[in-house]
Design an enzyme around this catalytic site. Structure first.
Site, PDB file in Angstrom:
ATOM      1  CE  LYS A   1      -4.406  -1.498   1.846  1.00  0.00           C
ATOM      2  NZ  LYS A   1      -4.243  -2.936   2.179  1.00  0.00           N
TER       3      LYS A   1
ATOM      4  CB  SER B   1      -0.253  -8.324  -0.870  1.00  0.00           C
ATOM      5  OG  SER B   1      -1.061  -9.108  -0.014  1.00  0.00           O
TER       6      SER B   1
ATOM      7  CD  GLU C   1     -10.229   4.917   1.093  1.00  0.00           C
ATOM      8  OE1 GLU C   1      -9.960   6.097   0.762  1.00  0.00           O
ATOM      9  OE2 GLU C   1      -9.659   3.927   0.598  1.00  0.00           O
TER      10      GLU C   1
HETATM   11  C1  LIG Z   1      -5.109  -3.914   1.790  1.00  0.00           C
HETATM   12  C2  LIG Z   1      -4.404  -5.177   1.518  1.00  0.00           C
HETATM   13  C3  LIG Z   1      -4.809  -6.048   0.480  1.00  0.00           C
HETATM   14  C4  LIG Z   1      -6.031  -5.801  -0.363  1.00  0.00           C
HETATM   15  O1  LIG Z   1      -5.987  -4.689  -1.166  1.00  0.00           O
HETATM   16  P1  LIG Z   1      -5.796  -4.760  -2.746  1.00  0.00           P
HETATM   17  O2  LIG Z   1      -6.125  -3.397  -3.197  1.00  0.00           O
HETATM   18  O3  LIG Z   1      -6.739  -5.794  -3.263  1.00  0.00           O
HETATM   19  O4  LIG Z   1      -4.383  -5.140  -2.997  1.00  0.00           O
HETATM   20  C5  LIG Z   1      -4.066  -7.185   0.251  1.00  0.00           C
HETATM   21  N1  LIG Z   1      -2.995  -7.489   1.007  1.00  0.00           N
HETATM   22  C6  LIG Z   1      -2.579  -6.697   2.015  1.00  0.00           C
HETATM   23  C7  LIG Z   1      -1.386  -7.105   2.810  1.00  0.00           C
HETATM   24  C8  LIG Z   1      -3.270  -5.515   2.301  1.00  0.00           C
HETATM   25  O5  LIG Z   1      -2.846  -4.749   3.315  1.00  0.00           O
END
Ligand SMILES: *Cc1c(COP(=O)(O)O)cnc(C)c1O
Length: 412
Positions: A102, A394, A124
């Site tokens: 993010k 992610s 948000e």
């Molecule tokens: C917020 C988040 C997501 C989901 O958001 P996307 O916009 O779909 O990528 C996925 N993995 C992590 C670690 C997050 O913090």
């Protein structure tokens, strides 16, 4: 228009926005009249600023020296051996500053806001991850920052509320509706209508009215660009499949984008199956069901989970980041054109994958990312050793340990 900083203001008055921003029928800009000038201004400013060498150099330097990019590509040897099939490579987005992908988007958007001459950013947040990333970027640039967060979410995510305040952001408790993410989005849009002159809205995923899905995709595409280069160097070829979890869809579209033209590469998005598709407690929007229908939510046209009366349905997932009723419009299009396939993993499967990666590789993954890993646990054994799975890890799972302990009924 030239690319000089001084000319980068007041795009709203002189510029005509194009009818771009559609992915097939999806996306678009379904916003109130009061927001149209701000969206036009943003579209035109972005188109100009992203091309400027100065912006590119500033952003690249930040990614390298502050964000921690490029993130490594890791061959998960133990997991590969354990599953006995495809070779598994993890794109280590968990090693980004603040622990997930993010920050890469927040840094890009706050830098963009600075170039546009804005003094203030708003955002948000659901679980607080995007709020923390944006508060971080705002602190770095000395910008005023306000984050809207549902009162219910604030109570559930005390550490992130404290983090944001430490970073100098103001966290506003949203008391309307279900007092969660969708209400926080509405409140942020309301603020923006009144503050567009000074303020940029940093949206947290690849959704919202045009140009947000494009901006967020472009910033996050660095994930796929790095991974494509890294995997070609490691394996001298392209992966058989690229796998990512899909909340709003930003990490997935980020890693998919540079592979879309490679027709041999299968793109797999994994949504939150929650307690199962036979219940109402999930966040699966791209597998057909009587709850997921095309519709408009928060400025964009996509698949939206809704009840029989067209009211936005409540969703459930063990991972807060996947617990949302809409999905980024480009995923709706990749799904319809069958360029990507979308599946889901349940809470139980995700928690199992969370534990597996922790035990076998010494990496505690975010619960969101664990959904992508659940797909890998299921599918790698069926593939051959010559197959390569590239998985977007992610984020890291430190934020999730309390929740997982509770889920498993374990003492912390
Ligand atoms: C917020 C988040 C997501 C989901 O958001 P996307 O916009 O779909 O990528 C996925 N993995 C992590 C670690 C997050 O913090």
């Amino acid at each position: 228009m030239s690319a000089g900083k001084k000319t980068m203001k007041n795009h709203g008055n002189n510029a005509k926005a194009s009818r771009s921003g559609y992915f097939g029928p999806f996306g678009g800009r379904y916003a109130p009249e009061t927001l149209m000038p701000a969206l036009n201004e943003l579209e035109c400013a972005y188109r100009e600023i992203r091309k400027s060498r100065e912006f590119k150099e500033d952003y690249d330097r930040l990614l390298r020296t502050y964000n921690g990019r490029p993130t490594p590509l890791y061959f998960a040897k133990q997991l590969t051996k354990h599953l006995g099939g495809a070779q598994i490579y993890l794109k280590r987005e968990d090693l980004n500053h603040t622990g997930a992908h993010k920050i890469t988007n927040s840094l890009g958007q706050v830098l963009l806001a600075k170039y546009m001459g804005k003094k203030r950013v708003i955002a948000e947040t659901g679980a607080g991850q995007h709020g923390v990333a944006t508060a971080t970027a705002a602190a770095l640039f000395g910008m005023e920052c306000r984050v809207y967060m549902g009162a219910v979410d604030m109570a559930r995510q005390r550490p992130n509320v404290f983090r944001m305040r430490l970073l100098g952001a103001e966290v506003v408790s949203v008391e309307s509706g279900s007092r969660t993410l969708k209400d926080a989005v509405n409140e942020t849009l309301r603020d923006w209508t009144q503050s567009v002159g000074t303020t940029h809205y940093v949206i947290g995923s690849a959704l919202g009215p045009h140009p947000f899905p494009t901006i967020v995709r472009d910033f996050q595409s660095v994930i796929g660009k790095e991974a494509r280069r890294q995997i070609r160097k490691e394996t001298t070829g392209l992966p058989s499949e690229v796998v990512a979890c899909v909340g709003g869809g930003s990490n997935a579209i980020g890693i998919f984008t540079p592979f879309i033209k490679d027709s041999s590469v299968k793109l797999v998005g994994v949504e939150a199956g929650g307690r199962g598709l036979d219940t109402d407690e999930h966040a699966v929007r791209l597998t057909p069901s009587d709850r997921s229908r095309k519709g408009i939510l928060q400025g964009y046209y996509s698949y939206i989970l809704q009840d029989a009366y067209g009211q936005i349905a409540n969703t459930h997932s063990v991972s807060a980041g996947l617990d949302y009723s809409g999905v980024g419009p480009e995923h709706a299009w990749l799904n319809q054109t069958e360029r990507a396939v979308y599946t889901h993993a349940t809470d139980t499967e995700a928690v199992k994958a969370f534990r597996k990666l922790s035990e076998i590789e010494g990496i505690i993954p975010a619960l969101e990312s664990s959904h992508a890993l659940a797909y890998v646990l299921d599918n790698a054994p069926r593939l051959s050793e010559s197959d390569v799975l590239l998985v977007c890890l992610s984020g890291r799972g430190d934020k999730d340990i309390f929740h997982v302990a509770e889920y498993l009924g374990m003492e912390l």
